[in-house]
Design a protein around this motif. Structure first.
Motif, short mmCIF file in Angstrom:
data_model
loop_
_atom_site.label_atom_id
_atom_site.label_comp_id
_atom_site.label_asym_id
_atom_site.label_seq_id
_atom_site.Cartn_x
_atom_site.Cartn_y
_atom_site.Cartn_z
N ASP A 590 0.83 -1.20 0.00
CA ASP A 590 0.00 0.00 0.00
C ASP A 590 0.87 1.25 0.00
N SER A 593 2.17 1.84 -3.36
CA SER A 593 1.10 2.31 -4.23
C SER A 593 0.82 3.79 -4.00
N LYS A 594 0.74 4.20 -2.74
CA LYS A 594 0.49 5.61 -2.41
C LYS A 594 1.65 6.49 -2.85
N ASN A 669 -8.45 2.26 -7.20
CA ASN A 669 -8.87 1.83 -5.87
C ASN A 669 -10.38 1.98 -5.72
N GLU A 705 -2.57 -5.88 -8.53
CA GLU A 705 -2.33 -4.63 -7.82
C GLU A 705 -1.44 -4.85 -6.59
N SER A 707 -1.65 -2.80 -3.94
CA SER A 707 -2.41 -2.38 -2.77
C SER A 707 -3.06 -3.57 -2.08
#
Length: 898
Positions: A590, A593-594, A669, A705, A707
Motif C-alpha cells: 500500500d 502504491s500511495k 482503488n 495490484e 495495494s
C-alpha cells in the motif's frame, strides 16, 4: 536465624572438641586415644560447617602425623582423616589434591582386611571415581567405569551396610558414566541390573539408594519424551517395591516416586489420573512427619490444586489450599516454607474480589512476617487490591514501599527482584497519575528509569523506556520543547538490540513529527522526520520499517501539499520506491502504491509527467471529484443494504463507466470498491452468472495490484465466485477457485486474506467430502489446521473448529472412531473456554458425541445453546466489505458432531 543457630552450634562443638583434645593429648594415654581421634574428627566437621576448610586440612594432617607416630593399629583413624581431607579439598575446589588424598588411602590401605577400614578404603575409591569422572574427558570417564567395576568386584562380599551402600553407589555411577559416554543401551542395562539385584536389599540405606537411582532414571526417560510408555511404569515398580515399608529411608523413596508419578501424569495431559495419583500420595504420607516425606506430601497437595484447575474444578481449590496451610504450618523446613508461601501468595493473587485479597495478604504477613519469602509479591498483591477497591493513596504507598525496600538504589543485585520493584514503582506512579499528582508520579517514573543501561535485561530496559515516555506525556510540554528529551530517548534506545524497544522510540519520534505538522510548525516537523530517518537508516525490522515508510510519506505530503516544494517531495517519493521496492510484505505494498500516486502528482505539478509514468497522460485528481466518487459508491452500497440492489448497481455502474479504464491509482482503488459492491449485490439478487463475470473482471483488472486493500477485495470477489459455482453445481471450477485463492494468498499474514484462505481450505475439503473423496477432504482440513490451528483471531478459530468437526465426521465414516474422538477432545481442549456463540455450538456438538460414545452424562448446562444451523460463509473484511456466503449443504455442522 537458622544460619546463626548453625554457626553457634559449630563454634560450641569446636570449643568442646578442643577441650577434649588438649586434655587427652596431655594425658598421653593409649587407652584414651579413640576419644582423642573422635574429637579431632568432630572438630573437623564443625570447621567444615563454618567454611574453614583450610583449617580442616591442617587438622587432618595433624591427626595423621600423630597416628603415624603412635604404635600400629591406628589405620581406622588415619583412613578417616584422609577421607575428611579429600572432602575439605573438594570444598576448596582443589580437585587434583582431593584425588591425591583418596589415592593415598588406596596406596596405604588397599590391602586392608579389617571390615571398618575396608569401608573407608571403598569410600575413597568411589569418591575418586566421582571426581575424576565428573571433571575428566572421555578417556577419564572410561577409566572410572573400570574403577567402579573394580569397586563392585572387590567389595561385593563385604557385610557392613556402609560398604554395601558404597558398592550400590559405584554401580549407579557406572551407569551414569556410560550414559555420559553415549552408550544408552549399556547404561540402561547397568541401571536395570542394580535395580534387579539390590531393590530389595535388607539394608534400608542400600535399598533407598537404589530406589532413588531408579526414580532418577525414570526422570531421564521422561525428559527424553518417553514419559508414558517407560518412565511412569518404572515409577510404578518403585511404588510397588516399597509400598507400606515402615523404614524411614524407604518411606521417602516411596513418597518421592508417588509425587513424580502424579507430576508426570499431569505433564502428559492425564489430569484425572494425576489427581488420583496425588490422592494416593496423600493417603499414604499426609500424616508422616519425616521431613523428606512431608515435603513430597506438601508438593502433592500443591499439585492437586493445579490439577483441579485443569479439570475445571476451581471451586475445590480453596479448601485444598487451606488444608495445606493448616497441615504444614508448623514445618520450618526451607522447601516446605517456600511452597507454603507460594500457595498463600497464589491464594491472594487468585482472589476473585479485591476485598478478599487483603485478608490473604494479612495471613501471609502473619505467617512469614519479615521473612525473605515472597515479600515483594505479597506486598504487590496488597497494592493491587488497594488500588482496585479505590484506596489509591494506600495503594501508591504500598507500591512505593516495595520500591523503597528492594529497588536498585538499595544495592539490590537480584535481577528478577529489581524488575519486580521497578514495576511496583511504575504501578505507584500510575496510581498517582490517576489521582492527578503528576509531580509525584514523574518522580517515581524517574526513579524507575534511573540507572538502567544497555547491560540491563530487556524487560528492565522496556520498563525504563516506558517510564521515560510517561514522563514525556505528563510534562505536557508543547511539541517544540520536547526535542531534547526525545533526542536522549533516541540516543539510549533508538538502536537497542530489541526491535520492540526500537519500535516504541520510532513511534514516539513519529508522533512528535506529526504533532509539529498539526501545529503548523512545518520546518520543525521536517527536522523531526529527518531525525527519525537518520536514526533508522540501517534499520531492518519490518515493524520499524513500516513506520519509516509512513514517515517518508508524511514528509513527502508536507513538502508537496503544505509548503509547496514538489521538487523536494519528488526526491522523497523516489526514496520510498528505491528503498522499499524489494520488500514484498503486503503491508509495504500500500505504501508503494500511495508513493507512486503521489510521485505522479509531483510530476504533474512540475510538468514532468511522461506517458510511461502511469500508462498515459492524465490530469491530477481534484479532491472534490474524488469525494464525489467515494460518496456515489457508498450511496450505492447503502441502497443495496436497504434491499434496493438494482438502484445500487446502477450507481456503481455509473462510476465504473466513467473511470474503470483510468490508470490513476486512486481511481483504480475506488473502481475496485465499486466492483466488489456490485458483485455482492448481484449475489443477493441470485444472478449467479453475472457474479462470476464480475469476479473475473475484478481479477483481470486488479489481481496484480500492489495495494493490499485491493488484494483483499479481489480475494473476497473470488469467494463470491466460488459460492456461485457451488450453487450452479460446477464443482470442478469451484475447486479451481479454491486452489487459486490458496496458491495466491496462503503465505499472507494480512488477517482478511488469512480468513479467505481458511474458508477456501474448509470449502475445498467439504466439496471433496461430498464428492466421496474422503482422503482429499482430510488433507484439506489438515492443511487448514496446520496453518491456523493455533490462531488467535476468532474468525480463523471458527473455520478451524468447523474443519475439526468435519474432519471427525470423515474419520468416523472411515471407521476410525478413536481418531474421531481424539479430534473432538482436541477441539474441546482448545476452544472449550470460548464465549463465542458459534464456537460454543461446535464444542457442544463434540461434547455430545463424546458423551454418547462413552456412555457418560456430561454437564451441558454451562454452555449456551446457539443457532442450530451454520453457513459456510466468509466475514466482513472491514469498512463496507460485504459477506461472502457459501450455501448450506446437506450435513450441517450441527449434524456432523453426532
Amino acid at each position: 536465624m537458622i544460619a546463626h543457630a548453625v554457626e553457634a552450634a559449630a563454634l560450641a562443638s569446636i570449643a568442646e572438641a578442643e577441650q577434649v583434645i588438649d586434655r587427652l593429648q596431655a594425658a598421653n594415654d593409649p587407652l584414651l586415644e579413640e576419644h582423642l581421634y573422635e574429637a579431632w574428627l568432630r572438630k573437623g566437621e564443625a570447621l567444615a560447617q563454618l567454611g574453614r576448610h583450610g583449617e580442616r586440612v591442617a587438622l587432618c594432617d595433624a591427626l595423621i602425623a600423630h597416628a603415624d607416630a603412635a604404635p600400629a593399629g591406628r589405620a581406622l583413624w588415619i583412613v578417616q582423616a584422609f577421607n575428611a581431607k579429600g572432602s575439605a579439598w573438594r570444598a576448596m575446589g582443589e580437585a587434583r589434591r582431593e584425588i591425591g588424598a583418596y589415592e593415598e588411602v588406596e596406596r596405604r590401605f588397599g590391602d586392608a582386611s579389617t571390615p571398618e577400614v575396608r569401608t573407608w578404603v571403598a569410600h575413597a575409591a568411589f569418591q575418586r571415581a566421582v571426581v575424576a569422572g565428573s571433571l575428566g574427558g572421555a578417556f577419564a570417564k572410561v577409566d572410572m567405569v573400570r574403577s567402579c567395576e573394580d569397586i563392585a568386584r572387590r567389595y561385593a562380599g563385604d557385610a557392613p551396610e556402609a560398604t554395601r551402600e558404597i558398592v550400590a553407589r559405584a554401580r549407579i555411577w557406572r551407569g551414569e558414566l556410560l550414559a555420559d559416554l553415549a552408550y544408552p543401551t549399556e547404561s540402561r542395562e547397568a541401571f536395570d541390573a542394580v535395580w534387579r539385584d539390590l531393590a530389595y536389599a535388607p539394608e534400608p540405606s542400600v535399598a533407598a539408594r537404589v530406589g532413588h537411582a531408579r526414580i532418577t532414571q525414570a526422570m531421564g526417560l521422561a525428559e527424553a519424551g518417553r514419559r508414558v510408555e517407560e518412565a511412569i511404569p518404572m515409577l510404578d515398580e518403585v511404588l510397588a517395591a516399597y509400598a507400606g515399608d515402615p523404614r524411614e529411608a524407604l518411606r521417602e523413596v516411596h513418597a518421592r516416586a508417588g509425587f513424580l508419578r502424579a507430576d508426570m501424569l499431569d505433564d502428559a495431559g492425564e489430569h484425572a489420573l494425576a489427581l488420583a495419583a496425588c490422592e494416593d500420595v496423600l493417603a499414604a504420607h499426609l500424616a508422616d512427619e519425616l521431613p523428606g516425606v512431608a515435603l513430597r506430601a506438601c508438593r502433592a497437595m500443591a499439585l492437586k490444586t493445579h490439577v483441579l484447575y485443569r479439570l475445571d474444578r476451581d471451586g475445590e481449590v480453596p479448601a485444598v489450599r487451606a488444608a495445606l496451610v493448616a497441615r504444614f504450618s508448623h514445618h520450618t523446613g526451607a522447601d516446605i516454607e517456600e511452597l507454603m508461601a507460594e500457595v498463600m501468595c497464589r491464594t491472594a493473587y487468585d482472589a476473585e474480589e479485591p476485598e478478599d485479597v487483603l485478608p490473604a495478604c494479612d495471613a501471609l504477613d502473619a505467617r512469614f512476617g519479615e521473612s525473605a519469602l515472597v515479600p515483594v509479591r505479597r506486598w504487590v498483591a496488597r497494592g493491587q487490591a488497594l488500588r482496585d477497591i479505590g484506596r489509591s493513596e494506600d495503594a501508591a504507598a504500598q507500591f512505593e514501599a516495595v520500591h523503597a525496600r528492594f529497588g536498585k538504589h538499595t544495592g539490590e543485585t537480584d535481577a528478577a527482584l529489581i524488575l519486580t520493584t521497578t514495576r511496583a514503582a511504575m504501578a505507584a506512579a500510575s496510581v498517582l497519575r490517576g489521582a492527578g499528582r503528576n509531580d509525584a508520579a514523574i518522580a517515581l517514573y524517574q526513579a524507575a528509569a534511573s540507572g538502567v543501561d544497555a547491560g540491563a535485561s530487556q524487560a528492565l530496559r522496556e520498563e525504563a523506556l516506558h517510564a521515560r515516555l510517561q514522563i514525556l506525556a505528563l510534562r505536557g510540554e508543547p511539541p517544540d520543547a520536547q526535542a531534547p528529551m526525545l533526542d536522549a530517548l533516541a540516543a539510549d534506545f533508538g538502536r537497542d538490540p530489541a526491535a520492540d524497544l526500537r519500535r516504541q522510540v520510532i513511534d514516539a519520534l513519529y508522533a512528535h513529527a506529526h504533532e509539529l505538522r498539526e501545529a503548523k510548525a512545518f520546518d520543525a516537523s521536517l527536522a523531526a522526520y529527518d531525525r527519525l530517518l537518520a536514526l533508522t537508516a540501517e534499520e531492518s525490522d519490518e515493524g520499524v520499517l513500516r513506520t519509516v515508510a509512513s514517515a517518508l510519506l508524511n514528509k513527502g505530503y508536507l513538502l508537496l501539499k503544505l509548503v509547496d516544494r514538489p521538487a523536494e517531495a519528488l526526491v522523497v517519493y523516489d526514496e520510498i520506491v528505491a528503498r522499499f521496492r524489494n520488500i514484498t510484505s503486503e503491508a509495504m505494498r500500500d505504501t508503494l502504491s500511495k508513493a507512486a500516486a503521489s510521485r505522479q502528482t509531483c510530476l504533474v505539478t512540475l510538468d514532468r509527467l511522461s506517458g510511461a509514468d502511469f500508462g498515459g497522460d492524465f490530469p491530477d485528481l481534484p479532491v472534490d471529484k474524488l469525494d464525489e466518487i467515494r460518496a456515489t459508491i457508498t450511496r450505492g452500497y447503502e441502497l443495496g443494504e436497504a434491499g434496493k440492489q438494482r438502484e445500487g448497481i446502477a450507481l456503481t455502474d455509473q462510476v465504473l463507466a466513467e473511470h474503470v479504464e483510468a490508470s490513476h491509482p486512486e481511481l483504480r482503488n475506488q473502481c475496485s470498491r465499486a466492483l466488489i459492491n456490485k458483485t455482492y449485490m448481484l449475489q443477493q439478487l441470485g444472478q449467479l452468472e453475472r457474479v462470476i463475470a464480475c469476479a473475473d473482471e475484478m481479477d483481470a483488472r486488479y489481481g496484480g495490484e500492489l495495494s493490499m486493500s485491493i488484494q483483499e477485495r479481489v480475494a473476497l470477489c473470488l469467494g463470491y465466485k466460488s459460492a456461485a459455482l457451488d450453487k450452479l453445481g460446477r464443482h470442478d471450477e469451484e475447486q479451481a477457485v479454491y486452489s487459486d485463492i490458496i496458491a495466491r494468498w496462503a503465505s499472507s499474514n494480512v488477517i482478511d486474506l488469512r480468513r479467505r484462505v481458511a474458508r477456501a481450505f474448509y470449502c475445498q475439503g467439504l466439496t471433496h467430502k461430498q464428492a466421496g473423496d474422503t482422503d482429499a477432504a482430510l488433507e484439506s482440513y489438515a492443511r487448514l489446521l496446520g496453518r491456523d490451528g493455533h490462531a488467535k483471531d476468532a474468525t480463523l478459530q471458527l473455520w478451524v473448529a468447523k474443519a475439526m468437526i468435519d474432519q471427525a465426521s470423515v474419520l468416523g465414516q472411515q471407521g476410525d472412531q478413536a481418531g474421531r474422538a481424539e479430534v473432538y477432545r482436541t477441539l474441546i481442549a482448545r476452544f472449550g473456554e470460548s464465549t463465542d456463540a458459534p464456537m460454543r455450538e461446535r464444542v457442544i456438538n463434540a461434547s455430545e458425541w463424546l458423551a454418547d460414545a462413552n456412555g457418560l452424562r456430561m454437564r451441558m448446562a454451562c454452555w449456551a445453546s446457539t443457532s442450530s444451523s451454520t453457513r459456510r460463509s466468509g466475514t466482513p473484511c472491514g469498512g463496507s466489505a460485504p459477506r461472502c456466503p457459501k450455501r448450506r449443504r446437506r450435513g450441517s455442522a450441527t449434524g456432523w458432531g453426532r
